[in-house]
Design an enzyme around this catalytic site. Structure first.
Site, short mmCIF file in Angstrom:
data_model
loop_
_atom_site.label_atom_id
_atom_site.label_comp_id
_atom_site.label_asym_id
_atom_site.label_seq_id
_atom_site.Cartn_x
_atom_site.Cartn_y
_atom_site.Cartn_z
N LYS A 2 52.53 46.85 39.09
CA LYS A 2 51.68 45.72 38.68
C LYS A 2 50.43 45.77 39.55
O LYS A 2 50.52 45.71 40.78
CB LYS A 2 52.44 44.41 38.90
CG LYS A 2 51.58 43.13 38.79
CD LYS A 2 51.29 42.78 37.35
CE LYS A 2 50.60 41.42 37.25
NZ LYS A 2 51.49 40.30 37.56
N THR A 41 40.54 41.23 39.64
CA THR A 41 39.77 40.54 38.61
C THR A 41 39.02 39.36 39.22
O THR A 41 37.87 39.09 38.85
CB THR A 41 40.69 40.07 37.48
OG1 THR A 41 41.32 41.20 36.88
CG2 THR A 41 39.90 39.31 36.42
N ALA A 42 39.68 38.67 40.14
CA ALA A 42 39.03 37.53 40.79
C ALA A 42 37.71 37.97 41.43
O ALA A 42 36.68 37.29 41.29
CB ALA A 42 39.96 36.94 41.85
N SER A 101 45.89 44.84 39.55
CA SER A 101 44.84 44.06 38.91
C SER A 101 44.19 44.89 37.81
O SER A 101 44.01 46.11 37.94
CB SER A 101 43.78 43.67 39.94
OG SER A 101 42.69 43.07 39.29
N HIS A 103 46.62 32.40 41.45
CA HIS A 103 48.02 32.01 41.33
C HIS A 103 48.24 30.51 41.60
O HIS A 103 47.50 29.68 41.14
CB HIS A 103 48.89 32.88 42.24
CG HIS A 103 48.84 34.34 41.90
ND1 HIS A 103 48.71 34.81 40.62
CD2 HIS A 103 48.91 35.45 42.70
CE1 HIS A 103 48.70 36.14 40.63
NE2 HIS A 103 48.80 36.54 41.87
#
Length: 281
Positions: free
Chosen positions: A55, A113-114, A57, A157
């Protein structure tokens, strides 16, 4: 099969069934639990590139698509679930983006992504540009803003639900900005697998794990909470409800469009390498 994902509730909820041998025909998993910045680095070869499935980004995809393929399920993408930019003190004094000019901003990863959303937003809204970017684990960002170690923090989150308890104010919801600017959902976390593997089977096993989680939500509770870093159960449930959605079961055309839009815009700003669109599918 070696897999790496975060200990966050959405990931443990999604993979609970596969991890616990509840998916017929799926291989046993050797799990590494790690923050997204770590898995991004593992996938891109900064560390030992020995995980079969990770997992990461979506923002890290341009560095890994030669060796890893995007799995169209299991990840985090949606609406109303984007990163927040937080400051401390009176919101009236820090709500103007000009406040960030020359300031120090903490982010959870430079391949997140942030981070890309922040850079795309800041390019339009922060006159003269911000000052220094500081990368730190996401769970340390809010305390650092509260304690004055940094001027602003980009959070993800469950911080969406808990930041008021730190006495912080939201300058902007970058997810809302992205959605209003593009009309597309927000691509956050991607599941990738080595191209040398049977990708159709990995997709099927991942989707089966998602569907099992939805069908038996109580079975994963102990596993989720054991890895949730002392998170309040209500916050963990809200976290799962927000980040595990229809896109987790199937990325779909809107999902692929969102990923392409994010990475193409970021490439135009020189933030990521250009991607080959054929390698996204």
């Amino acid at each position: 099969m070696k897999i790496a994902f975060s200990p966050c509730p959405n990931d443990t909820f999604v993979f609970h069934a596969w991890v616990h041998g509840l998916i017929p025909g799926a291989p046993e998993l050797d799990v590494s639990y790690a923050d997204i910045d770590i898995t991004n680095n593992w996938a891109s070869g900064s560390g030992s590139r020995d995980h079969d499935v990770l997992k990461i980004s979506y923002a890290a995809l341009p560095w890994v698509l030669d060796e890893y393929a995007l799995i169209p399920c299991g990840g985090a993408l949606g609406r109303g679930c984007g990163p927040l930019l937080l400051t401390r003190g009176d919101a009236a004094e820090t709500s103007d983006p000009a406040f960030l000019s020359g300031r120090k901003v903490a982010v959870p990863s430079e391949r997140s992504t942030a981070y890309l959303l922040f850079r795309l937003w800041a390019a339009r809204h922060v006159p003269g540009g911000f000052g220094e970017i500081v990368v730190m684990p996401f769970d340390r960002i809010m305390p650092a803003v509260r304690d004055g170690q940094i001027d602003a923090g980009l959070v993800i989150h469950e911080a969406r639900f808990t930041y008021p308890s730190y006495g912080l104010s939201m300058m902007t919801d970058l997810g809302s900005w992205w959605e209003s600017d593009t009309g597309l959902p927000i691509p956050l976390g991607a599941i990738i697998a080595r191209r040398s593997l049977d990708l159709a089977k990995i997709t099927a096993w991942t989707r089966a794990s998602v569907e099992y989680a939805w069908a038996h939500p109580d079975e994963s509770r102990d596993y989720v909470m054991r890895h949730a870093q002392e998170m309040d159960p209500a916050v963990a449930n809200a976290h799962i409800g927000l980040y595990v959605n229809a896109f987790t079961a199937n990325l779909g055309e809107d999902g692929y469009a969102a990923v392409s839009a994010l990475l193409n815009r970021a490439a135009d700003e020189g933030l990521v390498p250009k991607i080959d669109p054929d390698k996204l599918r």
